[in-house]
Motif scaffolding. Sequence first.
Motif, PDB file in Angstrom:
ATOM      1  N   LYS A  59       0.862  -1.183   0.000  1.00 33.05           N
ATOM      2  CA  LYS A  59       0.000   0.000   0.000  1.00 33.05           C
ATOM      3  C   LYS A  59       0.895   1.229   0.000  1.00 33.05           C
ATOM      4  O   LYS A  59       1.709   1.416   0.907  1.00 33.05           O
ATOM      5  N   VAL A  60       0.745   2.052  -1.028  1.00 33.08           N
ATOM      6  CA  VAL A  60       1.588   3.232  -1.188  1.00 33.08           C
ATOM      7  C   VAL A  60       0.760   4.465  -0.842  1.00 33.08           C
ATOM      8  O   VAL A  60      -0.261   4.736  -1.498  1.00 33.08           O
ATOM      9  N   SER A  88       8.478   5.474  -5.681  1.00 30.75           N
ATOM     10  CA  SER A  88       7.725   4.667  -4.712  1.00 30.75           C
ATOM     11  C   SER A  88       6.706   3.772  -5.411  1.00 30.75           C
ATOM     12  O   SER A  88       6.523   2.609  -5.040  1.00 30.75           O
ATOM     13  N   ILE A  89       6.029   4.306  -6.449  1.00 31.76           N
ATOM     14  CA  ILE A  89       5.047   3.494  -7.176  1.00 31.76           C
ATOM     15  C   ILE A  89       5.748   2.411  -7.982  1.00 31.76           C
ATOM     16  O   ILE A  89       5.344   1.240  -7.965  1.00 31.76           O
ATOM     17  N   ILE A  93       5.520  -1.805  -7.604  1.00 31.46           N
ATOM     18  CA  ILE A  93       5.109  -2.681  -8.709  1.00 31.46           C
ATOM     19  C   ILE A  93       6.194  -3.709  -9.015  1.00 31.46           C
ATOM     20  O   ILE A  93       5.918  -4.911  -9.160  1.00 31.46           O
ATOM     21  N   ASP A  94       7.430  -3.262  -9.094  1.00 33.63           N
ATOM     22  CA  ASP A  94       8.535  -4.172  -9.434  1.00 33.63           C
ATOM     23  C   ASP A  94       8.692  -5.284  -8.408  1.00 33.63           C
ATOM     24  O   ASP A  94       9.041  -6.419  -8.754  1.00 33.63           O
ATOM     25  N   ASN A  95       8.445  -4.978  -7.139  1.00 28.84           N
ATOM     26  CA  ASN A  95       8.665  -5.948  -6.066  1.00 28.84           C
ATOM     27  C   ASN A  95       7.431  -6.783  -5.739  1.00 28.84           C
ATOM     28  O   ASN A  95       7.489  -7.676  -4.887  1.00 28.84           O
ATOM     29  N   CYS A  96       6.325  -6.513  -6.395  1.00 29.42           N
ATOM     30  CA  CYS A  96       5.076  -7.210  -6.087  1.00 29.42           C
ATOM     31  C   CYS A  96       5.068  -8.601  -6.725  1.00 29.42           C
ATOM     32  O   CYS A  96       5.342  -8.739  -7.924  1.00 29.42           O
ATOM     33  N   VAL A 102      -0.801  -3.860  -6.184  1.00 35.79           N
ATOM     34  CA  VAL A 102      -0.293  -2.656  -5.520  1.00 35.79           C
ATOM     35  C   VAL A 102      -1.454  -1.681  -5.377  1.00 35.79           C
ATOM     36  O   VAL A 102      -2.147  -1.381  -6.356  1.00 35.79           O
ATOM     37  N   LYS A 103      -1.663  -1.170  -4.176  1.00 33.17           N
ATOM     38  CA  LYS A 103      -2.788  -0.283  -3.910  1.00 33.17           C
ATOM     39  C   LYS A 103      -2.296   1.107  -3.523  1.00 33.17           C
ATOM     40  O   LYS A 103      -1.487   1.255  -2.603  1.00 33.17           O
TER      41      LYS A 103
END
Length: 544
Positions: A59-60, A88-89, A93-96, A102-103
Motif C-alpha cells: 500500500k503506497v 515509490s510506485i 510494482i517491481d517488487n510485487c 499494488v494499492k
Amino acid sequence: MNAKSFSQKLLARAMCASLGTMMFATAFAATTVSSLGVQTSWGTISEPTLPDDSLVCAKVPATQKPVNGLLDASVDADSSKSAPDTKSIQTAIDNCPVGETVKLIAGNNGQSGFLTGPITLKSGVTLWIDTGITVFGSRNPADYDSGLGICGVANTNGASSCYALFNGNHLTNSGIIGGGVIDGRGGAVLSKGPNAGIRTWWDVAYQTKIAKVTQHNPRLLNINGGSNFTLYGVTLQNSPNFHVVLDGLDTITAWGIKILSPSLAYSKPGYACAKGTTPDTVSGAYATCFTPETVKNTDGFDPGESSHVLLAYSYISTGDDHVAVKAGSGSGSQHLMFAHNHLYYGHGLSIGSETNTGVSDMTVSDLVMDGHDSAQSVGIRIKSDATRGGLVNGVTYQGVCMRNVRQPLVFDAFYSTAKSKTKYPSFKNISVSNFHDTGSTAYGGGLAVFAAYSKYPLQIALNNVQFDGAQPTTSMKGHNGSPSVLPANVAFTFGPGAVSLAKQLEQQHGGGVSFVDGITQNPAPVDCSNAFVTYSTVSPNAPF
C-alpha cells in the motif's frame, strides 16, 4: 455471394438483432444492471471485482494535496522535482509478486494525490487506485522523453518521442482498477523545455492544426502486446494525447471506466470559455480555458489491433474519437463488443482509418450518444481510404439512442485524399437496427455518409432506423475523390422495421446503389426518454 443471398443474410441478421435488442432497448433499463454480465460472441463476461486485501502486496500512501482537481504550481515549479512519487510506485510494482496487487491509498494527513512520471506495469500485477485518489502526470516533458529530446514540442520530426504515463509490453494478467483517477494534466503549463511557462500540452497539440507539424505529447496508458488486461472503475482524464491505447492484446475487459477531456479543472461549466482564452484565439501565450474542440488528438479508448475486446458500462467524452478500432498491421482486429456505454463530445465510435489487415465480428449494443451540438460531433463511423483500406466484415449496431450529433451515421471509404490507390476499403455485412436519433438543435437531422468504391460496394442493412423531424442529409457532392454524388456504390437492405430515411435514399443517390425493401413492420422508435445521462451526475469532474 450474390445479391439475393447477401440480402437474405442481412435480413436474417437484422431480425435477430431486432428481437435481441427489444429486450433491453425500450427504456435502456439494462444500463443500470451490470450484475447480469455481458454476452459476447466468445462467451459471457462478468463484471470484474476488486481483490481481497490479502492479495495486496503493498500500500503506497499519497503525498500531495490537490485542490479542485489541480496541484498548485509551486509543487513542481522546480523541474528537477517534477515527479517525486515515481520511485515509490515503480518500486512497489517491481517488487510485487505475480498474482498480487499494488494499492495507492490516502496519506496519513489527508493527502489524496500522487505526482509521477512514466510508470512501467508488470505482468501478473494489478495497480489499484483507491477511490478518492488521483495520480497526476508530470508537466516536465523531460520525464517522458524517449531519448530524442523533443517531447513537449511540435515540429516536423514524425518519430515517436514520448513514453506514456503508464506503459507495458507483452503483459499478461495485469490491469488498473479502482475508483480513483489518472490525470494527465493536459491543460497544465509545461515546466521545462522550449515551451516552459509558455504552452500547455494541449497548446502544443493545437499547433498541428495551424501548421504542418507533429506534436510530441505523451499518452496516458499505452500497452503493446499481451493478454488478459483489465481496466475497471478507473477514470482517465486530461491526457496530453490519446487516453487508452491497448494494441496487439488478446482479451481486454474495460468495465465501468470514465474518460474525460477536458475536465472542469481546465475549463468552465458548460465549456463556456471566455473569448481569447482558448488555444485557437491565444497567440504567444498559453491558453487558460479548454473545450473538447481544442484538446486535439485526445482519443478515448483505442483497442488498436486486438481481439476479444469488451468495453462496457463506460462513459467517454474527448476531443477526438471516442473509440478507434484499427487494423494496420499484424492479424487485424476481431471479436469486439461495446455494450451499455454513454458517449458525449467526440468524433465517434469509429473503425479505422487503418483497416489494412481487417476488422470482423464487432457488435455495438445499447449505445447512448449525446454530441452536445459540437461542430465536430460524430456518431457511429467506419472510415478508411485507398491507401490503408481492407475488409471490415460483420459489424452490428443494435439499440442506439442519439441526439445533437452533427454526423450520426458515417460509412466512408474516402476518408482522406488517397494518392496511391492500392489498398481499397471494403465494408461488408454491416447492420444498424433499433436506432433512434431524436435530432440536433443546431444541425437538424445532421449528415449521413454512405460512400464506397464501385469494386467494393458498401453492404449495409437498416432495420427500425428512425430520425425524428428533419431527416439527415444523405445526397451530397463527392469529397476526397469520391463519386460526384453520394450515396454511391452501396447495397442497401431495409427492414423488417421501418427506415425513416428510406424514401430519401431511394430518390437521391449517385451510381452503383441498389435497394432491397424488406420493410414489413412499423414499430415505434426505440424509447430514448430515459437514455441520456448528464456526465456530471456520474463524474463530478465533468463540466456538463
